[in-house]
Design an enzyme around this catalytic site. Structure first.
Site, PDB file in Angstrom:
ATOM      1  N   GLU A   1       0.821  -1.216   0.000  1.00  0.00           N
ATOM      2  CA  GLU A   1       0.000   0.000   0.000  1.00  0.00           C
ATOM      3  C   GLU A   1       0.850   1.261   0.000  1.00  0.00           C
ATOM      4  O   GLU A   1       0.759   2.068   0.923  1.00  0.00           O
ATOM      5  CB  GLU A   1      -0.862   0.037   1.268  1.00  0.00           C
ATOM      6  CG  GLU A   1      -1.844  -1.071   1.395  1.00  0.00           C
ATOM      7  CD  GLU A   1      -2.432  -1.170   2.794  1.00  0.00           C
ATOM      8  OE1 GLU A   1      -3.416  -1.892   2.946  1.00  0.00           O
ATOM      9  OE2 GLU A   1      -1.887  -0.529   3.716  1.00  0.00           O
TER      10      GLU A   1
ATOM     11  N   TYR B   1       6.706  17.268  11.674  1.00  0.00           N
ATOM     12  CA  TYR B   1       7.685  16.171  11.799  1.00  0.00           C
ATOM     13  C   TYR B   1       9.142  16.641  11.722  1.00  0.00           C
ATOM     14  O   TYR B   1      10.042  15.808  11.677  1.00  0.00           O
ATOM     15  CB  TYR B   1       7.489  15.143  10.670  1.00  0.00           C
ATOM     16  CG  TYR B   1       6.066  14.769  10.374  1.00  0.00           C
ATOM     17  CD1 TYR B   1       5.293  14.103  11.315  1.00  0.00           C
ATOM     18  CD2 TYR B   1       5.490  15.070   9.150  1.00  0.00           C
ATOM     19  CE1 TYR B   1       3.983  13.750  11.040  1.00  0.00           C
ATOM     20  CE2 TYR B   1       4.182  14.724   8.862  1.00  0.00           C
ATOM     21  CZ  TYR B   1       3.427  14.063   9.816  1.00  0.00           C
ATOM     22  OH  TYR B   1       2.138  13.727   9.535  1.00  0.00           O
TER      23      TYR B   1
ATOM     24  N   GLY C   1       1.954   5.049  -0.766  1.00  0.00           N
ATOM     25  CA  GLY C   1       1.333   6.314  -1.172  1.00  0.00           C
ATOM     26  C   GLY C   1       2.416   7.300  -1.589  1.00  0.00           C
ATOM     27  O   GLY C   1       2.544   7.695  -2.747  1.00  0.00           O
ATOM     28  N   ARG C   2       3.268   7.632  -0.611  1.00  0.00           N
ATOM     29  CA  ARG C   2       4.326   8.626  -0.818  1.00  0.00           C
ATOM     30  C   ARG C   2       5.218   8.305  -2.024  1.00  0.00           C
ATOM     31  O   ARG C   2       5.555   9.184  -2.810  1.00  0.00           O
ATOM     32  CB  ARG C   2       5.186   8.665   0.452  1.00  0.00           C
ATOM     33  CG  ARG C   2       6.269   9.708   0.469  1.00  0.00           C
ATOM     34  CD  ARG C   2       7.211   9.498   1.675  1.00  0.00           C
ATOM     35  NE  ARG C   2       6.500   9.069   2.850  1.00  0.00           N
ATOM     36  CZ  ARG C   2       6.150   9.868   3.855  1.00  0.00           C
ATOM     37  NH1 ARG C   2       6.503  11.127   3.853  1.00  0.00           N
ATOM     38  NH2 ARG C   2       5.479   9.387   4.889  1.00  0.00           N
TER      39      ARG C   2
ATOM     40  N   CYS D   1       1.643  33.190  11.347  1.00  0.00           N
ATOM     41  CA  CYS D   1       2.050  33.832  12.599  1.00  0.00           C
ATOM     42  C   CYS D   1       2.558  32.795  13.585  1.00  0.00           C
ATOM     43  O   CYS D   1       1.932  32.526  14.613  1.00  0.00           O
ATOM     44  CB  CYS D   1       0.886  34.609  13.177  1.00  0.00           C
ATOM     45  SG  CYS D   1       0.460  35.974  12.112  1.00  0.00           S
TER      46      CYS D   1
HETATM   47  N1  LLP Z   1      -0.955   1.801   4.639  1.00  0.00           N
HETATM   48  C1  LLP Z   1      -1.293   2.206   5.870  1.00  0.00           C
HETATM   49  C2  LLP Z   1      -2.084   1.324   6.711  1.00  0.00           C
HETATM   50  C3  LLP Z   1      -0.887   3.457   6.337  1.00  0.00           C
HETATM   51  O1  LLP Z   1      -1.213   3.837   7.554  1.00  0.00           O
HETATM   52  C4  LLP Z   1      -0.115   4.291   5.498  1.00  0.00           C
HETATM   53  C5  LLP Z   1       0.319   5.596   5.948  1.00  0.00           C
HETATM   54  C6  LLP Z   1       0.190   3.838   4.211  1.00  0.00           C
HETATM   55  C7  LLP Z   1      -0.236   2.578   3.820  1.00  0.00           C
HETATM   56  C8  LLP Z   1       0.973   4.662   3.224  1.00  0.00           C
HETATM   57  O2  LLP Z   1       2.246   5.000   3.661  1.00  0.00           O
HETATM   58  P1  LLP Z   1       3.275   5.696   2.635  1.00  0.00           P
HETATM   59  O3  LLP Z   1       3.656   4.684   1.607  1.00  0.00           O
HETATM   60  O4  LLP Z   1       2.594   6.861   2.021  1.00  0.00           O
HETATM   61  O5  LLP Z   1       4.396   6.127   3.510  1.00  0.00           O
HETATM   62  N2  LLP Z   1       1.597  12.266   7.370  1.00  0.00           N
HETATM   63  C9  LLP Z   1       2.822  11.503   7.467  1.00  0.00           C
HETATM   64  C10 LLP Z   1       2.639  10.128   6.957  1.00  0.00           C
HETATM   65  C11 LLP Z   1       1.547   9.378   7.657  1.00  0.00           C
HETATM   66  C12 LLP Z   1       1.394   8.016   7.088  1.00  0.00           C
HETATM   67  C13 LLP Z   1       0.208   7.358   7.615  1.00  0.00           C
HETATM   68  N3  LLP Z   1      -0.033   6.070   7.090  1.00  0.00           N
HETATM   69  C14 LLP Z   1       3.896  12.220   6.670  1.00  0.00           C
HETATM   70  O6  LLP Z   1       3.627  13.248   6.085  1.00  0.00           O
HETATM   71  O7  LLP Z   1       5.057  11.782   6.650  1.00  0.00           O
END
Ligand code: LLP
Length: 495
Positions: free
Chosen positions: A317, A364, A319-320, A391
């Site tokens: 899964e 972060y 995303g990033r 601000c």
């Molecule tokens: N699967 C699950 C169950 C997750 O909780 C997450 C991310 C992903 C997949 C996707 O993770 P990725 O491949 O995108 O790293 N806001 C934080 C990241 C929070 C991620 C939460 N869960 C940031 O900006 O670094």
């Protein structure tokens, strides 16, 4: 304006080296179509930064469609090929929490991916995009009853059970809609990974999932429900992870439990989550996707062989890693201020956005990189900190990078690797309207999500009227009179 102290600056962090050329586009940091044209302008998807800023205003999120789709396809094909090599299949879900719009959802499906959603809102976006609900995986540690009901009603492909109480809730909702719902069980593998290191513990002190030792009992409870079908275990060990070791350790721990579950029924799948790291600065060296896929396939294959069990289908899964590097944010420089810090100079370059469009540095301590987008300069590099307009002193966009020393008000700046978790975490702090998102491809730009106008910002305030307020303060025609129509108007109004 001229600033001295352009060479090594003691305020520079250790990881940041003085560039030979502060106009250079560091390798691996920019969307794949990015170039500088003969005038020195940044061009993304065939569109110049200045044309984008002129048409849509700044701050502006720019997504390179070719890059995003290319990464989705690369990831899917790499995982499919490596897992086919070990005799099984791999399925990739795009984690919509990184960035989701209807069009991006359609890109992902067109590239053969499924979509991971984690709220009723994300479900609504995916459905509005026309995504087949069977391609959706629904996450969340506290899905509401209404969300579970809606998910089972529309027929989402899988629901990831995150706590014992959800077994009853999902089973009841599925039964109500006459469905047999496929579910995964999210477990804590005890592996927690961040960038280069991972930590392996017996238990994790966190809200997601269930402890691994409870999995057999909970899987038995799932199997006892006629309206549920157990697919397999799931874990997600963290974000921005480099290397395969953390995933490998987690996969090994999950497969040990997975093997035991086979004695009471089928376990067709194992989902290893997302978290693949990307480069935000020149110091980041993410693991190439093919290498990651190969490493993971090897470890899954070896563990299954060791335990004498069939290799399950594998799911991921990310995303990033798909949308992060495809995004660039454009800002305009407003004010510039050299600040003496113990005898050294830090040049504060303030832009027209900040923690409202990118909360990650404040949340972060995330590092980013920056370049001047509408010209190149032969001026020597100077250490800068790009600050936002909010601000709050922690309102930093780029903590440290080098720009040409003649950086000036009116310059356009570009911050790469902002495609993930920037727009999705954006907010209206200080009543800043959220910036629009545009996609670029083959020399054309189009709006994926329009920006917010002043009218949008006032729309939910019930005290706003078109006449005069109770205490006699005229509000003119703000809420209704300001058009939310064209992007040009939004730019004039807000930015
Ligand atoms: N699967 C699950 C169950 C997750 O909780 C997450 C991310 C992903 C997949 C996707 O993770 P990725 O491949 O995108 O790293 N806001 C934080 C990241 C929070 C991620 C939460 N869960 C940031 O900006 O670094």
């Amino acid at each position: 304006m001229r600033f001295s102290l352009v060479a090594t600056n003691p305020l520079a962090p250790d990881w940041l080296s003085l560039p030979g050329d502060a106009n250079a586009l560091g390798e691996g940091l920019w969307p794949s179509t990015t170039t500088r044209n003969a005038d020195g302008e940044l061009v993304i998807g065939g569109v110049t930064a200045s044309a984008l800023a002129a048409e849509f205003g700044t701050p502006l999120y720019v997504i390179d469609e070719t890059d995003a789709r290319g990464r989705a396809a690369e990831l899917r094909t790499a995982f499919e090929a490596e897992f086919a090599r070990i005799g099984t299949s791999a399925r990739v879900y795009y984690a919509g929490k990184a960035f989701l719009s209807t069009e991006v959802a359609r890109w992902m499906v067109a590239e053969g991916l499924n979509i991971d959603i984690c709220t009723g809102g994300e479900l609504a976006v995916a459905l509005a995009a026309g995504v087949d609900p069977a391609r959706l995986g629904f996450h969340g540690n506290n899905k509401s009853l209404a969300e579970i009901d809606e998910a089972t009603r529309v027929g989402v492909g899988t629901i990831i059970i995150d706590s014992p109480i959800e077994i009853d809730r999902v089973a009841a909702a599925a039964a109500r809609h006459g469905r047999v719902q496929a579910v995964r069980l999210r477990v804590n593998s005890g592996v927690h990974a961040h960038t280069h290191e991972f930590l392996a513990t017996a238990h994790e002190d966190q809200k997601f999932g269930v402890v691994l030792e409870d999995a057999p009992r909970l899987v038995a409870a799932i199997r006892a429900e006629e309206s549920l079908r157990f697919l397999g275990l799931h874990c997600h060990i963290g974000s921005q992870i480099f290397g395969v070791d953390g995933f490998a350790e987690s996969a090994a721990r999950l497969l040990a439990v997975h093997a035991g579950l086979l004695s009471d029924g089928p376990v067709p799948e194992l989902n290893l989550g997302g978290g693949f790291g990307i480069a935000y600065t020149s110091a980041d060296t993410p693991t190439p996707i093919r290498e990651l896929a190969a490493g993971l396939a090897d470890i899954v294959s070896a563990e299954c062989r060791r335990r004498g069990i069939p290799v399950p289908a594998i799911a991921f899964e990310p995303g990033r890693a798909i949308i992060g590097p495809a995004g660039v944010t454009l800002y305009e420089v407003g004010t510039i201020k050299p600040v003496d810090v113990g005898g050294a100079t830090r040049l504060y370059v303030s832009v027209d956005g900040g923690m409202s469009d990118n909360a990650r540095p404040a949340l972060y301590g995330a590092d980013y990189s920056v370049r001047i987008a509408d010209r190149v300069s032969r001026a020597a590099p100077v250490l800068v900190r790009v600050a936002g307009k909010h601000c709050e002193s922690g309102d930093i966009v780029v903590d440290a990078d080098y720009l040409p020393a003649d950086v000036a008000p009116g310059d356009l700046l570009a911050v790469p690797a902002t495609g993930a978790y920037c727009w999705s975490l954006s907010n209206n702090y200080n009543f800043q309207g959220r910036a629009p998102v545009v996609a670029v491809r083959d020399g054309a730009a189009r709006v994926l999500v329009r920006g917010e106008s002043i009218a949008d910002l006032l729309a939910r305030d019930t005290g706003v009227s078109t006449g005069s307020t109770a205490d006699g303060v005229s509000t003119g025609s703000t809420a209704d009179g300001v058009s939310t129509g064209s992007t040009t108007e939004q730019k004039d109004i807000l930015r």
